[in-house]
Each structure stands twice: as C-alpha cells, then as structure tokens.
Design a protein around this motif. Structure first.
Motif, mmCIF file in Angstrom:
data_model
loop_
_atom_site.group_PDB
_atom_site.id
_atom_site.type_symbol
_atom_site.label_atom_id
_atom_site.label_comp_id
_atom_site.label_asym_id
_atom_site.label_seq_id
_atom_site.Cartn_x
_atom_site.Cartn_y
_atom_site.Cartn_z
ATOM 1 N N HIS A 113 -21.863 -8.777 22.468
ATOM 2 C CA HIS A 113 -23.109 -8.958 21.712
ATOM 3 C C HIS A 113 -23.572 -10.407 21.773
ATOM 4 C CE1 HIS A 113 -24.222 -5.159 19.871
ATOM 5 N NE2 HIS A 113 -22.933 -4.877 19.807
ATOM 6 N N GLY A 114 -22.626 -11.318 21.934
ATOM 7 C CA GLY A 114 -22.977 -12.739 21.981
ATOM 8 C C GLY A 114 -23.524 -13.159 23.326
ATOM 9 N N ASP A 115 -23.024 -12.520 24.415
ATOM 10 C CA ASP A 115 -23.439 -13.090 25.698
ATOM 11 C C ASP A 115 -24.012 -12.115 26.724
ATOM 12 O OD1 ASP A 115 -19.967 -13.936 26.024
ATOM 13 O OD2 ASP A 115 -20.921 -12.025 26.451
ATOM 14 N N VAL A 116 -24.284 -10.884 26.346
ATOM 15 C CA VAL A 116 -24.996 -9.990 27.275
ATOM 16 C C VAL A 116 -26.435 -9.844 26.765
ATOM 17 C CG1 VAL A 116 -25.079 -7.679 28.308
ATOM 18 C CG2 VAL A 116 -22.860 -8.751 27.835
ATOM 19 N N GLY A 117 -27.366 -10.476 27.455
ATOM 20 C CA GLY A 117 -28.758 -10.497 26.980
ATOM 21 C C GLY A 117 -29.376 -9.111 26.907
ATOM 22 N N GLU A 118 -28.917 -8.190 27.775
ATOM 23 C CA GLU A 118 -29.502 -6.840 27.803
ATOM 24 C C GLU A 118 -29.076 -6.013 26.579
ATOM 25 O OE1 GLU A 118 -28.018 -8.327 30.252
ATOM 26 O OE2 GLU A 118 -29.346 -8.273 31.999
ATOM 27 N N LEU A 119 -27.973 -6.418 25.956
ATOM 28 C CA LEU A 119 -27.472 -5.642 24.813
ATOM 29 C C LEU A 119 -28.313 -5.982 23.583
ATOM 30 C CD1 LEU A 119 -25.297 -3.696 23.827
ATOM 31 C CD2 LEU A 119 -23.762 -5.640 23.513
ATOM 32 N N MET A 120 -28.925 -4.973 23.002
ATOM 33 C CA MET A 120 -29.860 -5.189 21.903
ATOM 34 C C MET A 120 -29.117 -5.674 20.652
ATOM 35 S SD MET A 120 -32.974 -4.410 22.931
ATOM 36 C CE MET A 120 -32.515 -5.425 24.290
ATOM 37 N N PRO A 121 -29.760 -6.524 19.862
ATOM 38 C CA PRO A 121 -29.088 -7.108 18.685
ATOM 39 C C PRO A 121 -29.098 -6.159 17.486
ATOM 40 C CG PRO A 121 -31.299 -7.953 18.881
ATOM 41 C CD PRO A 121 -31.112 -7.046 20.063
ATOM 42 N N PHE A 122 -28.701 -4.939 17.738
ATOM 43 C CA PHE A 122 -28.846 -3.894 16.720
ATOM 44 C C PHE A 122 -27.669 -2.940 16.861
ATOM 45 C CE2 PHE A 122 -30.570 0.412 15.770
ATOM 46 C CZ PHE A 122 -30.855 0.211 14.436
ATOM 47 N N LEU A 123 -27.108 -2.553 15.728
ATOM 48 C CA LEU A 123 -25.924 -1.686 15.784
ATOM 49 C C LEU A 123 -25.968 -0.651 14.668
ATOM 50 C CD1 LEU A 123 -23.068 -1.106 16.916
ATOM 51 C CD2 LEU A 123 -22.203 -2.793 15.307
ATOM 52 N N HIS A 124 -25.747 0.610 15.063
ATOM 53 C CA HIS A 124 -25.612 1.663 14.056
ATOM 54 C C HIS A 124 -24.135 1.758 13.694
ATOM 55 C CE1 HIS A 124 -26.641 5.130 11.736
ATOM 56 N NE2 HIS A 124 -25.747 5.864 12.349
ATOM 57 N N LEU A 125 -23.805 1.365 12.480
ATOM 58 C CA LEU A 125 -22.395 1.304 12.060
ATOM 59 C C LEU A 125 -22.243 2.012 10.713
ATOM 60 C CD1 LEU A 125 -19.787 0.012 13.214
ATOM 61 C CD2 LEU A 125 -20.214 -1.952 11.747
ATOM 62 N N PRO A 126 -21.955 3.337 10.769
ATOM 63 C CA PRO A 126 -21.899 4.100 9.520
ATOM 64 C C PRO A 126 -20.857 3.557 8.538
ATOM 65 C CG PRO A 126 -22.033 5.577 11.389
ATOM 66 C CD PRO A 126 -21.804 4.190 11.945
ATOM 67 N N ILE A 127 -21.281 3.417 7.288
ATOM 68 C CA ILE A 127 -20.362 2.920 6.253
ATOM 69 C C ILE A 127 -19.934 4.073 5.337
ATOM 70 C CG2 ILE A 127 -22.211 2.191 4.655
ATOM 71 C CD1 ILE A 127 -20.458 -0.369 4.155
ATOM 72 N N GLN A 128 -20.800 5.050 5.154
ATOM 73 C CA GLN A 128 -20.578 6.302 4.387
ATOM 74 C C GLN A 128 -20.541 6.096 2.874
ATOM 75 O OE1 GLN A 128 -21.106 8.552 6.386
ATOM 76 N NE2 GLN A 128 -20.057 8.245 8.325
ATOM 77 N N SER A 129 -19.767 5.121 2.370
ATOM 78 C CA SER A 129 -19.689 4.924 0.923
ATOM 79 C C SER A 129 -19.356 3.458 0.646
ATOM 80 C CB SER A 129 -18.592 5.816 0.337
ATOM 81 O OG SER A 129 -18.305 5.430 -1.003
ATOM 82 N N GLY A 130 -19.722 3.003 -0.555
ATOM 83 C CA GLY A 130 -19.395 1.624 -0.926
ATOM 84 C C GLY A 130 -18.125 1.536 -1.740
ATOM 85 N N SER A 131 -17.461 2.671 -1.958
ATOM 86 C CA SER A 131 -16.264 2.696 -2.809
ATOM 87 C C SER A 131 -15.004 2.859 -1.956
ATOM 88 C CB SER A 131 -16.382 3.861 -3.794
ATOM 89 O OG SER A 131 -15.098 4.274 -4.216
ATOM 90 N N ASP A 132 -14.081 1.922 -2.092
ATOM 91 C CA ASP A 132 -12.823 2.016 -1.332
ATOM 92 C C ASP A 132 -12.063 3.300 -1.668
ATOM 93 O OD1 ASP A 132 -13.204 -0.281 0.082
ATOM 94 O OD2 ASP A 132 -11.921 -1.546 -1.178
ATOM 95 N N ARG A 133 -12.155 3.717 -2.946
ATOM 96 C CA ARG A 133 -11.443 4.943 -3.349
ATOM 97 C C ARG A 133 -11.995 6.153 -2.587
ATOM 98 N NH1 ARG A 133 -11.212 8.944 -7.164
ATOM 99 N NH2 ARG A 133 -13.418 8.660 -7.663
ATOM 100 N N ILE A 134 -13.315 6.219 -2.461
ATOM 101 C CA ILE A 134 -13.936 7.346 -1.744
ATOM 102 C C ILE A 134 -13.681 7.217 -0.245
ATOM 103 C CG2 ILE A 134 -16.154 8.468 -1.198
ATOM 104 C CD1 ILE A 134 -15.093 9.121 -4.003
ATOM 105 N N LEU A 135 -13.748 5.988 0.280
ATOM 106 C CA LEU A 135 -13.475 5.811 1.715
ATOM 107 C C LEU A 135 -12.069 6.298 2.043
ATOM 108 C CD1 LEU A 135 -15.102 2.315 2.411
ATOM 109 C CD2 LEU A 135 -15.915 4.559 3.183
ATOM 110 N N SER A 136 -11.136 6.060 1.106
ATOM 111 C CA SER A 136 -9.760 6.511 1.336
ATOM 112 C C SER A 136 -9.708 8.052 1.309
ATOM 113 C CB SER A 136 -8.868 5.877 0.267
ATOM 114 O OG SER A 136 -7.708 6.616 0.127
ATOM 115 N N ARG A 137 -10.395 8.655 0.366
ATOM 116 C CA ARG A 137 -10.425 10.131 0.321
ATOM 117 C C ARG A 137 -11.136 10.716 1.547
ATOM 118 N NH1 ARG A 137 -9.784 12.646 -4.977
ATOM 119 N NH2 ARG A 137 -11.191 14.293 -4.281
#
Ligand code: 5AD
Ligand code: SF4
Length: 455
Positions: free
Chosen positions: A251-275
């Motif tokens: 991402h830092g050095d390939v100009g063709e790679l767009m500066p955008f990433l879809h990175l699912p987080i699903q939940s903001g709670s560690d307890r739920i992420l663990s479940r």
C-alpha cells in the motif's frame, strides 16, 4: 464473486454457442446464481423460481423448451430440497462445479427429450481438481474486471455459512492469475479487483506446480502492477488478522494499488468478537489501521457490521457505536444478524429479538451514513483519477469511481468512455459525487493518459 462466477459461466456456455438473452422470456436457458449469506438473500431464490416456472410453461405452450438452472451457494446448501420442491428445475450446481456445465446441459437436454422426465441434475461436489483448471480463457467485459484469486474460507466465524458453501481456502497460482490479468488487460480492462472470500489470506504458488513456493497477496499485487495498462488495483474482502506486513508495505509503494480497503470489523465489542470467533480484537484492528496509515496517510476504510448477534447487550452495542465513530469508515454495509442453518451462531441460546436488532440497526446506520456524507463533502475540491466505465442516465454523462469507490458523475464527451481521467470533485450527495474533467494544457491523448496515470 457471484458477478465473476456468472461471467465465467457465460464463458463456459459461449463455447456451446450460447449468447446472452435480453431477458428470461426469450432465453433457452436461465441460470439463477444465488447467495446464501443471509436469509433475505437466500429467500429471493424461491420467489424468483415461481416466476420462472410460469415463463417455462408459457414457452413450452408455444413449442420452446427452457433449461432452468440454480447455481451458487443456495444450490450448494439446499440442492436436494430445490430438486424435490421445484421439479421444473433441470440443473442444480454448486460454486465449485460450474466448469461441468456443458455435461450437465447435455444431460438435461437428453432428459427433456427422453421417454420420461428424470429428476433434475444435482452437482454440488467439491472436486479435488479446482474448476479454474478446466475453465475456458476468460473474456474481457468492459474496462473494470473482477479477478478471483482465492476462494473459500477456513476461519469459521460463528455467524457465517461461507466455509460450508464455498469450502476450504484455496489460492490460484500466481501464473494463472497473471495470465488472466494479461488477457483482460489486452481486451481493454484497466482496473482489476482481486476477489476472494478471504482475499488477503491468499497464498498461491509463486512457481506453479511447486508446493513450498507459496507467496502472499503483497507480492501478487506487485507483479500485477507491472502489467501494462493495469492502472488501478483493488482487492476485497479482507480479514483483519491476515493483513500481512508485505501487503501493508505494498500500500505504501505500489501506485496502482488504491488507497482504500474494505476491512470488516463486524462489532466494536471484544466479547462479541470472541463469540463470533473473529480472532481479532478491537486493539488488533486499531494497530492494523495505524500501520496502514503510517505507509499511506490518505488510506480510507470501509467495513461490515452485524448488529444483534446472540448475546449482544446494550453495552456491546454502545461499543460498536463508539468504534464506528472512532474509525470514520467512509462506506459500510450493516446487517441484522441472520441465523444460518448449520452454523454455531444459529444454535446459541441468547438470540436477540428482531425488534431490538431493528432498533439498533437504525441507530447505527444513522451514524454510519452521517460519516459517509461527511467524507463525501470533504472530498469536494479534490482532484482524483477516475475510470469512466458506465454511461450516466443523463445525455453526455459518464460515470466512474473515485479511488475510494465513490460513484462520480461527470459531463464528458463519449470519447472519454473507458478512459482514465483527472476529475475535480464539485458536489457531494449521500451516495455519489458530481465532478468535472480537469482540462490540462496539451490534454494528453487517451493512451498517454493511461501511461501517465500508471507511471
Ligand atoms: N447475518 C448477518 N450478516 C452476515 N454476514 C455474514 N453472515 C451473516 C449473517 N449470518 C455479513 C458480514 C460479512 C458480510 C459479507 O455479510 O458482515 O462481512
Ligand atoms: Fe465468513 Fe469472512 Fe468469517 Fe470466512 S472470515 S467465516 S468468509 S465472515
């Protein structure tokens, strides 16, 4: 990925002489390519099948036969039920067997003209040999192409059907991916989106046929960027724990790679992420974002959210609201948890009532939409590189996407269709932007334009 798969099925059928029909009424064959991710998506199949049955009967009365096929993940998961409940369906095939369509079509035609109507054909195997080794050469369609590099998933998030319907993780060798990219680039494609259910877990053989030579997505992207005419590269969908250092570095050095990433987080709670069996916690996610921003300060993220996962308490939902605000995602997809048959989440005791899921979704979406609008407004005044790959509804209007996937509408001559141009963003709406072509002295010819963007 279903768009990619549908195009590949069209490639397979083209070899048999099939061409695209304008609609189901004049089609000799109809394939429904289906999604099983949530109940709502899966439910669409059965309502659509009723409509197709009527079309098939109408066509039969006027002497034309119609082959009806159901493909994709609903077929994989519910194939036997489809054959039993909808006897007018001729073929049911999973996502890993569509290279066998020619045999299936031949068998279906024999059955249709044979002395008695046989049951529909069901092929939902997970063959040892990947389908990619048996597919015809890809044909380029348009200027922006999907390219499947990885399929399946070994993560087993407790809400998700993908590991069951798409099967185990599999990566295509570098050589195959690069050849496919070269073929579509020669056919006019300038932007590729690498696809995989877990695309950043990609680990294809860098030397085909040599186990042990596997390498990751970062190196693959570097090699794809070398292909002449490929000016924009994107990839989706990623898992936070698979953001390897070499991918971040790309991402830092390939100009063709767009500066955008879809990175699912699903939940903001560690307890739920663990479940959810998500492996990452909010701190891991935060660290990942910091690393990306360190190499590419203009990097922006989009994400997925699930609300109302079993056991989600008010404080878990509050945590989700907090991180939605913290990370300022510029686009998001958010869903009510939908219990999927065969997944551990569906068996959890503390399911959340639908009314509460709906309430939480409304509150979350309000915040997510506000953040998206803020980013769109902040984009006004920026000059960005846009590939015009669609014609707009209004005369003389072309549509493309900014590096951040925002649709942008521009008044431009049709000569610019299929070209990459610099666009100044002028207006912001909730889901799109307006812009104008930047006119430079000695406006380069379209071909120079591409060279300039990829340089
Ligand atoms: N219920 C609701 N949303 C789901 N997703 C996957 N499975 C489910 C489910 N059972 C969402 C996740 C994933 C996106 C593709 O779909 O957010 O990232
Ligand atoms: Fe599904 Fe993605 Fe989890 Fe795999 S990583 S199980 S595809 S949500």
């Amino acid at each position: 990925m279903n768009v990619y798969d549908s195009n590949r099925m069209a490639d397979v059928l083209a070899a048999l002489g099939y061409v695209s029909a304008d609609g189901p009424d004049d089609a000799d064959m109809i394939i429904l390519n289906t999604c099983h991710i949530r109940e709502k998506a899966a439910g669409k199949l059965f309502s659509e099948l009723g409509r197709l049955r009527n079309i098939k009967e109408r066509r039969l009365a006027s002497g034309s036969s119609t082959v009806i096929a159901v493909a994709g993940c609903v077929a994989q998961a519910e194939g036997a039920e489809i054959i039993n409940c909808a006897p007018f369906v001729d073929i049911v095939l999973g996502p890993q067997t569509y290279h066998r369509l020619p045999e299936m079509v031949a068998r279906a035609s024999r059955a249709a003209t044979g002395p008695q109507k046989n049951k529909g054909i069901l092929d939902i195997e997970f063959p040892d040999e990947p389908k990619f080794d048996h597919l015809p050469e890809v044909t380029a369609k348009g200027f922006s192409a999907f390219l499947s590099v990885q399929e399946g998933c070994d993560k087993f998030c407790t809400f998700c059907v993908v590991p069951y319907t798409r099967g185990a993780e599999f990566s295509r060798p570098f050589e195959d991916v690069i050849n496919e990219a070269r073929t579509v680039a020669a056919g006019g494609v300038k932007e590729i989106t690498l696809l995989g259910q877990n695309v950043n877990a990609y680990h294809g053989e860098a030397i085909k046929g040599e186990p042990g030579s596997e390498a990751g997505l970062g190196l693959l992207i570097r090699q794809l960027a070398e292909i002449e005419r490929i000016a924009h590269i994107r990839y989706t969908t990623s898992h936070p724990i698979d953001m390897a250092d070499d991918l971040i570095a790309a991402h830092g050095d390939v100009g063709e790679l767009m500066p955008f990433l879809h990175l699912p987080i699903q939940s903001g709670s560690d307890r739920i992420l663990s479940r959810m069996n998500r492996y990452h916690r909010i701190d891991d996610y935060r660290r990942m974002v910091d690393k990306l921003l360190a190499v590419r300060p203009d990097m922006k993220l989009s994400s997925d959210f699930i609300v109302g996962f079993p056991g989600e308490r008010d404080e878990d939902f509050e945590a989700t609201m907090k991180i939605a605000d913290e990370f300022q995602f510029i686009q998001t997809y958010s869903f009510k948890y939908s219990p999927r048959p065969g997944t551990p989440g569906a068996l959890m005791q503390d399911q959340i009532p639908e009314f509460l899921q709906s309430e939480r979704l409304v509150v979350l979406q309000e915040l997510l939409e506000k953040n998206q609008m803020t980013f769109n407004q902040e984009s006004v005044g920026n000059v960005v590189s846009v590939l015009f790959d669609r014609r707009g509804r209004k005369d003389g209007q072309l549509v493309g996407r900014t590096p951040y996937m925002q649709p942008v509408h521009v008044q431009a001559s049709d000569k610019m269709f299929g070209q990459i141009a610099e666009v100044k963003l002028t207006t912001a709406h909730a889901n799109s932007l307006g812009g104008e072509l930047v006119t430079v002295a000695n406006q380069p010819s379209p071909m120079n334009e591409i060279e300039r963007v990829s340089a």
